[in-house]
Design an enzyme around this catalytic site. Sequence first.
Site, mmCIF file in Angstrom:
data_model
loop_
_atom_site.group_PDB
_atom_site.id
_atom_site.type_symbol
_atom_site.label_atom_id
_atom_site.label_comp_id
_atom_site.label_asym_id
_atom_site.label_seq_id
_atom_site.Cartn_x
_atom_site.Cartn_y
_atom_site.Cartn_z
ATOM 1 N N CYS A 2 -37.978 17.150 18.746
ATOM 2 C CA CYS A 2 -38.550 17.627 17.613
ATOM 3 C C CYS A 2 -39.009 16.620 16.753
ATOM 4 C CB CYS A 2 -37.697 18.603 16.850
ATOM 5 S SG CYS A 2 -37.061 19.904 17.891
ATOM 6 N N GLY A 28 -43.588 18.470 19.097
ATOM 7 C CA GLY A 28 -43.267 19.644 19.369
ATOM 8 C C GLY A 28 -44.234 20.535 19.088
ATOM 9 N N ASN A 102 -33.344 17.033 14.417
ATOM 10 C CA ASN A 102 -34.140 16.632 15.754
ATOM 11 C C ASN A 102 -32.833 15.974 16.728
ATOM 12 O OD1 ASN A 102 -35.551 15.310 17.886
ATOM 13 N ND2 ASN A 102 -35.986 13.437 16.821
ATOM 14 N N GLY A 103 -32.647 16.505 17.950
ATOM 15 C CA GLY A 103 -31.536 15.987 18.648
ATOM 16 C C GLY A 103 -31.046 17.196 19.615
ATOM 17 N N TYR A 256 -42.307 7.000 26.633
ATOM 18 C CA TYR A 256 -43.217 8.497 26.867
ATOM 19 C C TYR A 256 -43.309 9.104 25.544
ATOM 20 C CZ TYR A 256 -44.053 12.844 29.185
ATOM 21 O OH TYR A 256 -44.859 13.961 29.391
ATOM 22 N N SER A 302 -50.415 8.424 27.848
ATOM 23 C CA SER A 302 -49.311 7.378 27.252
ATOM 24 C C SER A 302 -48.909 6.196 28.319
ATOM 25 C CB SER A 302 -47.962 7.911 26.889
ATOM 26 O OG SER A 302 -47.504 8.832 27.963
ATOM 27 N N ASP A 364 -48.572 5.819 35.978
ATOM 28 C CA ASP A 364 -48.341 6.923 34.964
ATOM 29 C C ASP A 364 -46.900 6.382 34.277
ATOM 30 O OD1 ASP A 364 -48.114 9.314 33.829
ATOM 31 O OD2 ASP A 364 -47.714 10.547 35.647
ATOM 32 N N ASP A 365 -46.591 7.047 32.986
ATOM 33 C CA ASP A 365 -45.337 6.595 32.361
ATOM 34 C C ASP A 365 -44.128 6.985 32.934
ATOM 35 O OD1 ASP A 365 -45.028 9.429 31.631
ATOM 36 O OD2 ASP A 365 -46.896 8.994 30.158
#
Length: 502
Positions: A2, A28, A102-103, A256, A302, A364-365
């Site tokens: 988040c 998010g 966040n987590g 990423y 990314s 790609d990442d």
Amino acid sequence: MCGIVGVIAKTPVNQLIYDALLLLQHRGQDAAGIVTMQGTKCFMHKARGMVRDVFRTRNMRALPGNVGLGQVRYPTAGNAYSEEEAQPFYVNAPFGVVLVHNGNLTNAHALKQELFDVDRRHINTESDTEVLINVLAHELDKAATGLPLTPQEIFTAVAAVHKRVRGSYAVIALVAGYGLLAFRDPHGIRPLCLGVGPEGETMLASESVAIEGSGFRFVRDIAPGEAVFIDEAGQTHTRQCAEAPRLNPCIFEYVYLARPDSVMDGISVYQARLNLGETLAQRLISTMPPSEIDVVIPIPESSRPSAMQLAHKIGKPYREGFVKNRYVGRTFIMPGQSVRKKSVRQKLNAIGVEFKGRNVLLVDDSIVRGTTSKEIVQMAREAGARRVYMASAAPPVRFPNVYGIDMPTKEELIAHGRSIEQIREFIGADALIYQDVDAMKRVVGALNPNVQGFEASCFDGVYVTGDVSAADFHAIETQRKLQFDEEDGPARSRLALQSAEE
């Protein structure tokens, strides 16, 4: 994963928080929420959807006050469809506390039972954020010896939270009538930083881009285990509240998740990705002759810095071979496998002239489930590529992540239990080159010697908190199955990751 933000100022903060959430939207897209405080009264609006859709003019007008916080949500715990589980969360006692997080708490289930049996607190949702705010509220109630509540008592409560809570958590909370509190888990797994505005305002946010993009000056990252309290007068109080803090940030932020223009824990995300491209080039050179490659093409977005650096290192042209439709939702946020496959074609379109008759190296990442990679390799072949090689700037994702990235089961990961050759066959590439785990840690860690190691469990299977058990995996997997919406039926499959720049 988040994005969170908190602001305390001398003027209304609703617009500042809204603008910061737009800058964190990549973290998010499922839900968004803002709470502000005027005096001791809270004003809140939250709903499912993106920031621009959740907040209209009437909603913004209903958010007065000079202190507030906000969140953009990508659910890794709880019910992905419940607006009640959108953040912020609020409890009225003690004092009135509002919190964004966040987590992911790995012991949320045990804490929920403990809150009921011992603390006499009822949890009404499946969200680990509701568990966290109730733990904090209970510890604030225990620490408070009277009125007014002091910064020392707040820090005592945070220290107690660290002792009870396991997992990853970057937290910003409002204590009604007192101010803004922020703290980070003892390993610093999820990011959190601090900035100041031109008029003495203070902002806390997940990424530096939210601070700098709001016209604030980035000051520093919040240290692992540290708590920061800004009182209503704007005075900042800090204390280390963990017994043995270590800086072990999530390396997937650099690979990423984060925006490339962010600096997290002293490491430029953009420079980290350039470094990953350089070491990936070394890996490629040891695997196959660069002469077999005609052109290097990134898979937006990314992977671009890594692809550019790799192309420079091997002396091959870098080209944009895919055009992205920015008005389609992210692949990883599509609700089911069938929808996710369809969305790849909606989101990316190949430029035929860059592929026709060439041996192309796609960069790609990361490769998680492999379904998107398979589709993109097929698109390159249909565009006329003679041979299609694939390189991943990240190592194979072999293990589930329990710290806030939604990859709950090993079975969903293409690299789990498969050899590189088996993965190559699945995605249909003529060659597949992966980043090396140790090289990844070395070149990213070199950007800040103070980093004591990385949380890289999805790559190496090492869980830095040292307390993740098979029972934890089972509980998290069982709980996440509750997110599945009945209307999606058997097609629903929880997504592995949140995309960063899409």
